[in-house]
Design a protein around this motif. Structure first.
Motif, PDB file in Angstrom:
ATOM      1  N   ILE A 134      10.964   6.657 -29.110  1.00 25.68           N
ATOM      2  CA  ILE A 134      10.983   6.826 -27.655  1.00 25.68           C
ATOM      3  C   ILE A 134      10.956   5.439 -27.015  1.00 25.68           C
ATOM      4  CG2 ILE A 134       9.771   7.741 -25.652  1.00 25.68           C
ATOM      5  CD1 ILE A 134       8.440   9.742 -27.568  1.00 25.68           C
ATOM      6  N   GLU A 135      11.895   5.205 -26.127  1.00 26.81           N
ATOM      7  CA  GLU A 135      11.969   3.947 -25.385  1.00 26.81           C
ATOM      8  C   GLU A 135      11.467   4.179 -23.964  1.00 26.81           C
ATOM      9  OE1 GLU A 135      12.856   1.009 -26.582  1.00 26.81           O
ATOM     10  OE2 GLU A 135      13.262   1.850 -28.556  1.00 26.81           O
ATOM     11  N   PRO A 136      10.940   3.147 -23.298  1.00 21.09           N
ATOM     12  CA  PRO A 136      10.583   3.302 -21.884  1.00 21.09           C
ATOM     13  C   PRO A 136      11.816   3.705 -21.068  1.00 21.09           C
ATOM     14  CG  PRO A 136       9.673   1.270 -22.750  1.00 21.09           C
ATOM     15  CD  PRO A 136      10.601   1.822 -23.807  1.00 21.09           C
ATOM     16  N   ARG A 137      11.607   4.526 -20.064  1.00 19.99           N
ATOM     17  CA  ARG A 137      12.683   4.969 -19.172  1.00 19.99           C
ATOM     18  C   ARG A 137      12.983   3.885 -18.140  1.00 19.99           C
ATOM     19  NH1 ARG A 137      10.379   9.294 -15.987  1.00 19.99           N
ATOM     20  NH2 ARG A 137       8.603   7.905 -16.105  1.00 19.99           N
ATOM     21  N   ALA A 138      14.123   3.990 -17.482  1.00 15.46           N
ATOM     22  CA  ALA A 138      14.473   3.046 -16.416  1.00 15.46           C
ATOM     23  C   ALA A 138      13.401   3.070 -15.328  1.00 15.46           C
ATOM     24  CB  ALA A 138      15.849   3.394 -15.840  1.00 15.46           C
ATOM     25  N   GLN A 139      12.866   4.234 -15.013  1.00 16.74           N
ATOM     26  CA  GLN A 139      11.819   4.343 -13.993  1.00 16.74           C
ATOM     27  C   GLN A 139      10.568   3.573 -14.411  1.00 16.74           C
ATOM     28  OE1 GLN A 139      11.956   5.909 -10.838  1.00 16.74           O
ATOM     29  NE2 GLN A 139      10.093   4.684 -10.631  1.00 16.74           N
ATOM     30  N   ASP A 140      10.245   3.588 -15.708  1.00 25.01           N
ATOM     31  CA  ASP A 140       9.084   2.832 -16.194  1.00 25.01           C
ATOM     32  C   ASP A 140       9.266   1.340 -15.935  1.00 25.01           C
ATOM     33  OD1 ASP A 140       7.940   5.214 -17.153  1.00 25.01           O
ATOM     34  OD2 ASP A 140       8.933   4.980 -19.099  1.00 25.01           O
ATOM     35  N   HIS A 141      10.466   0.829 -16.207  1.00 23.62           N
ATOM     36  CA  HIS A 141      10.740  -0.591 -15.965  1.00 23.62           C
ATOM     37  C   HIS A 141      10.721  -0.905 -14.460  1.00 23.62           C
ATOM     38  CE1 HIS A 141      11.493  -1.565 -20.105  1.00 23.62           C
ATOM     39  NE2 HIS A 141      12.370  -0.590 -20.201  1.00 23.62           N
ATOM     40  N   SER A 142      11.229   0.016 -13.657  1.00 26.19           N
ATOM     41  CA  SER A 142      11.204  -0.158 -12.209  1.00 26.19           C
ATOM     42  C   SER A 142       9.770  -0.189 -11.708  1.00 26.19           C
ATOM     43  CB  SER A 142      11.983   0.980 -11.547  1.00 26.19           C
ATOM     44  OG  SER A 142      11.915   0.885 -10.151  1.00 26.19           O
ATOM     45  N   ASP A 143       8.932   0.706 -12.208  1.00 21.65           N
ATOM     46  CA  ASP A 143       7.521   0.726 -11.818  1.00 21.65           C
ATOM     47  C   ASP A 143       6.845  -0.604 -12.151  1.00 21.65           C
ATOM     48  OD1 ASP A 143       7.820   3.346 -10.954  1.00 21.65           O
ATOM     49  OD2 ASP A 143       6.881   4.217 -12.738  1.00 21.65           O
ATOM     50  N   LEU A 144       7.124  -1.125 -13.327  1.00 25.65           N
ATOM     51  CA  LEU A 144       6.544  -2.392 -13.756  1.00 25.65           C
ATOM     52  C   LEU A 144       6.979  -3.556 -12.876  1.00 25.65           C
ATOM     53  CD1 LEU A 144       4.784  -3.855 -15.853  1.00 25.65           C
ATOM     54  CD2 LEU A 144       6.854  -4.080 -17.264  1.00 25.65           C
ATOM     55  N   SER A 145       8.231  -3.537 -12.460  1.00 26.96           N
ATOM     56  CA  SER A 145       8.759  -4.660 -11.677  1.00 26.96           C
ATOM     57  C   SER A 145       8.106  -4.783 -10.300  1.00 26.96           C
ATOM     58  CB  SER A 145      10.282  -4.529 -11.517  1.00 26.96           C
ATOM     59  OG  SER A 145      10.606  -3.458 -10.657  1.00 26.96           O
ATOM     60  N   ARG A 146       7.448  -3.743  -9.817  1.00 28.77           N
ATOM     61  CA  ARG A 146       6.756  -3.803  -8.522  1.00 28.77           C
ATOM     62  C   ARG A 146       5.678  -4.878  -8.484  1.00 28.77           C
ATOM     63  NH1 ARG A 146       3.593   1.004  -7.362  1.00 28.77           N
ATOM     64  NH2 ARG A 146       3.207   1.071  -9.580  1.00 28.77           N
ATOM     65  N   TRP A 147       5.147  -5.208  -9.656  1.00 27.06           N
ATOM     66  CA  TRP A 147       3.986  -6.106  -9.708  1.00 27.06           C
ATOM     67  C   TRP A 147       4.354  -7.576  -9.779  1.00 27.06           C
ATOM     68  CZ3 TRP A 147       0.144  -3.382  -8.125  1.00 27.06           C
ATOM     69  CH2 TRP A 147       0.096  -2.025  -8.398  1.00 27.06           C
ATOM     70  N   GLY A 148       5.663  -7.875  -9.824  1.00 32.24           N
ATOM     71  CA  GLY A 148       6.109  -9.269  -9.774  1.00 32.24           C
ATOM     72  C   GLY A 148       5.974 -10.049 -11.020  1.00 32.24           C
TER      73      GLY A 148
END
Length: 148
Positions: A134-148
Motif C-alpha cells: 500500500i502506497e500513500p494516496r495523493a490526498q495523503d501527500h497533499s495533506d502533508l504539504s500543508r505544513w510546509g
C-alpha cells in the motif's frame, strides 16, 4: 512538556491510554486525540506494518519533539503498532494537551499527516492469499504539504 512515544508489536487499548493521558494533563483547556484502526474494507483479512527499527522510534520521537515545539502543547502521546493486525484493530493513537483546543487539534493533525505519508513504515494488506503493498494516496501527500 511531556512526551510519550511508543512503538508496539502488541495490541493496546486506546480508551485506557486516552484516560491516562487525560489524567496526567488535568487542567488543560484542550485535549484532542485521534485513533486509527484497520478498516473493515471488503475482503481485507489483515494489515501488516513493517519498519526499520533503528529509524522508526527515533523518527517518531523527533516528530513528537517537532509537534511539541511547533504548537506549544503541554503534552503529546504517540502510540503506533507494527506487525500484523486485523480489521478493527487499533493501529495508531495520537493525543495532545494544550491550553486551548486549536493547538491540540493542530498538533494531532500535524503528527498524523506525517505518520501517514512521511514515516518509517511499509504497509501491505492481505486479501485472500495475496499480500499487496500500500502506497500513500495523493490526498495523503497533499495533506502533508500543508505544513510546509
Amino acid at each position: 512538556m511531556s512526551r510519550d512515544v511508543r512503538l508496539l508489536t502488541t495490541p493496546f487499548d486506546p480508551a485506557t491510554e486516552i484516560a491516562a493521558f487525560g489524567a496526567a494533563h488535568r487542567g488543560f483547556g484542550g485535549l484532542c486525540s485521534f485513533i486509527g484502526a484497520v478498516r473493515l474494507d471488503g475482503d481485507v483479512e489483515a494489515l501488516e506494518l513493517l519498519h526499520y527499527e533503528a529509524m522508526t522510534l527515533p523518527g517518531m520521537e523527533a516528530l513528537a519533539d517537532e509537534a511539541l515545539a511547533r504548537f506549544g502543547v503541554a503534552g503529546l502521546l504517540i502510540i503506533h503498532r507494527a506487525g500484523i493486525m486485523h480489521p478493527g484493530d487499533p493501529i495508531v493513537l495520537v493525543a495532545a494537551a494544550g491550553r486551548h483546543r486549536r493547538e491540540a487539534i493542530e498538533a494531532v493533525d500535524f503528527a498524523m499527516d506525517h505518520l501517514k505519508s512521511d514515516s518509517w513504515f511499509w504497509k501491505r494488506e492481505l486479501r485472500g492469499v495475496h499480500w499487496t503493498w500500500i502506497e500513500p494516496r495523493a490526498q495523503d501527500h497533499s495533506d502533508l504539504s500543508r505544513w510546509g
